[in-house]
Motif scaffolding. Structure first.
Motif, PDB file in Angstrom:
ATOM      1  N   ASP A  73     -12.581  25.880  17.809  1.00 39.44           N
ATOM      2  CA  ASP A  73     -13.970  25.619  17.404  1.00 39.44           C
ATOM      3  C   ASP A  73     -14.306  26.184  16.028  1.00 39.44           C
ATOM      4  O   ASP A  73     -15.480  26.333  15.692  1.00 39.44           O
ATOM      5  N   SER A 130     -18.334  26.064  15.840  1.00 37.56           N
ATOM      6  CA  SER A 130     -19.094  25.605  17.006  1.00 37.56           C
ATOM      7  C   SER A 130     -18.765  26.403  18.261  1.00 37.56           C
ATOM      8  O   SER A 130     -19.071  25.964  19.373  1.00 37.56           O
ATOM      9  N   LYS A 177     -21.329  27.818  21.393  1.00 35.70           N
ATOM     10  CA  LYS A 177     -21.759  27.063  22.582  1.00 35.70           C
ATOM     11  C   LYS A 177     -20.959  27.458  23.816  1.00 35.70           C
ATOM     12  O   LYS A 177     -21.322  27.100  24.946  1.00 35.70           O
ATOM     13  N   ASN A 195     -24.727  28.075  26.237  1.00 34.77           N
ATOM     14  CA  ASN A 195     -24.287  26.817  26.833  1.00 34.77           C
ATOM     15  C   ASN A 195     -25.286  26.277  27.848  1.00 34.77           C
ATOM     16  O   ASN A 195     -25.398  25.069  28.045  1.00 34.77           O
ATOM     17  N   THR A 246     -26.340  21.786  23.996  1.00 34.60           N
ATOM     18  CA  THR A 246     -25.116  20.976  24.060  1.00 34.60           C
ATOM     19  C   THR A 246     -24.340  21.037  22.742  1.00 34.60           C
ATOM     20  O   THR A 246     -23.170  20.683  22.695  1.00 34.60           O
ATOM     21  N   LYS A 247     -24.996  21.478  21.695  1.00 35.10           N
ATOM     22  CA  LYS A 247     -24.360  21.607  20.386  1.00 35.10           C
ATOM     23  C   LYS A 247     -24.970  22.795  19.655  1.00 35.10           C
ATOM     24  O   LYS A 247     -26.196  22.930  19.611  1.00 35.10           O
ATOM     25  N   ASP A 289     -23.810  24.492  16.044  1.00 35.48           N
ATOM     26  CA  ASP A 289     -22.868  24.595  14.929  1.00 35.48           C
ATOM     27  C   ASP A 289     -23.443  25.489  13.838  1.00 35.48           C
ATOM     28  O   ASP A 289     -24.640  25.405  13.511  1.00 35.48           O
ATOM     29  N   THR A 325     -28.434  21.087  19.164  1.00 33.26           N
ATOM     30  CA  THR A 325     -29.049  20.093  20.045  1.00 33.26           C
ATOM     31  C   THR A 325     -29.216  20.736  21.409  1.00 33.26           C
ATOM     32  O   THR A 325     -28.247  21.238  21.995  1.00 33.26           O
ATOM     33  N   GLN A 356     -33.619  18.468  18.878  1.00 36.39           N
ATOM     34  CA  GLN A 356     -32.661  18.754  17.813  1.00 36.39           C
ATOM     35  C   GLN A 356     -33.318  19.655  16.773  1.00 36.39           C
ATOM     36  O   GLN A 356     -34.505  19.501  16.459  1.00 36.39           O
TER      37      GLN A 356
END
Length: 374
Positions: free
Chosen positions: A16, A145, A148, A154, A158-159, A161, A224, A230
């Motif tokens: 990641d 990333s 997450k 988590n 879901t995202k 970065d 996200t 977002q």
């Protein structure tokens, strides 16, 4: 002739964590020769008076981290200090101003290496020939990333970065063989090898050299959430340093920018009965995309006259932008967009007045034809 080098390398030292390296170089040369038809007083062709002209432009990826966070005045002071050092390296006994005869700060073969050493934060003795392109240095983009994978993150995202990107380019334009240097080699006059500034005439003349550097972003996040929300946040930093060799000026354009982005998707949203209906059921919904962007930029442009040792601010502004939009597909052929945009700027020079503009409205896009056809 033109040659171009592009190279890309992607590394993932740990899970990641991705690093993309890229190298760029472009070199263009146009070589021509004139004077073949020249004849001397006896009517004979004289090949010694043919003049070969070489027009060169090149661009390299570079790295300026040693001075990335210095202001333009610090770079300018380093240029003058480096120029004295290079002049003494090329010449003999320095004068009262620290420059040797024939190698003043106006000499391109003194000023360009001094400029490059000041911006790159290097020893001026290691820069070398002003005409040489040098080796391209890799730029990079980093995306991490791995956050997450933390359970508490988590569960909500879901995202997630973390972003960083660095780009820098050195460009030299208008490099041309000097006809004055060619003529000085043919003349026996005592000052034939000196220009109007009493500097030695160089084999090549230069129009402009410069650097463009951008952290885009210096640091940023792009997330996200599980509820379709977002969010993005970026801090960008950019600067441009241009050295004009015709008028001996240093132009600096620096920018800092904060960017906030918000977005939300409303799934299966129904706008009254406009989304179409199914027999015996409710209307078919469509996604409603809502997006908002907010940015605040602070820019400043200054010009420093190297021969006059003078500096002044010639431009710049504080710019705020707000953009909000909502997109909705009423049907497969009709899209509605509601938007609001506002821009407010305050200039840094007294001859320009503050400016504010607002745009708002609704836009409908209808696509003719039967969608879903062959």
């Amino acid at each position: 002739s033109t040659r171009e080098l592009r190279a890309n390398l992607q590394m993932m030292p740990i899970n990641d964590f991705r690093i993309d390296f890229n190298v760029y170089q472009n070199y263009s040369s146009n070589y021509s020769q004139t004077g073949f038809n020249y004849r001397d007083s006896g009517g004979f062709a004289n090949p010694d008076l043919t003049f070969a002209s070489d027009m060169v432009t090149y661009s390299n990826s570079a790295m300026l981290l040693n001075t990335s966070f210095q202001n333009g005045q610090a770079v300018y002071n380093a240029i003058r200090q480096n120029a004295r050092q290079i002049s003494q390296q090329l010449g003999t006994t320095p004068g009262a101003d620290g420059f040797t005869e024939g190698y003043s700060i106006a000499n391109a073969y003194v000023l360009i290496p001094a400029f490059r050493a000041a911006v790159e934060g290097k020893n001026p003795e290691n820069i070398g020939n002003a005409k040489k392109a040098g080796m391209p240095i890799p730029n990079w983009r980093i995306v991490y990333s791995g956050l997450k994978n933390i359970p508490i993150i988590n569960g909500q995202f879901t995202k997630f970065d973390i972003l960083h990107e660095y780009k820098a380019t050195y460009t030299a334009t208008g490099i041309q063989s000097s006809i004055d240097y060619f003529n000085s080699r043919q003349s026996s006059a005592p000052d034939a090898n000196l220009d109007v500034n009493r500097d030695f005439i160089n084999p090549y003349t230069f129009a402009q050299v410069g650097y463009v550097e951008a952290f885009s972003p210096l640091v940023g996040i792009d997330v996200t959430m599980r509820n379709n929300m977002q969010f993005g946040l970026q801090y960008n930093k950019m600067r441009t340093l241009l050295l004009g060799l015709v008028n001996h000026t240093l132009t600096e354009d620096s920018n800092t920018e904060y960017v906030v982005r918000l977005g939300y998707i409303v799934r299966n949203f129904r706008l009254g009965n406009m989304g179409g209906t199914r027999r015996g059921g409710k209307g078919k919904g469509s996604d409603l995309n809502i997006r908002g962007d907010f940015s605040l930029r602070d820019s400043r442009t200054s010009i420093m006259n190297i021969l006059l040792d003078d500096s002044q601010v010639t431009g710049g502004q504080k710019l705020m932008q707000i953009k909000i939009a909502a997109d909705y597909n009423v049907s497969e052929n009709l899209n509605l967009r509601l938007f609001y945009e506002q821009m407010t700027s305050k200039y840094k020079i007294s001859t320009a007045f503050p400016l504010s503009t607002i745009r708002a409205g609704i836009m409908a896009t209808f696509t003719f034809g039967e969608s879903g056809g062959l």
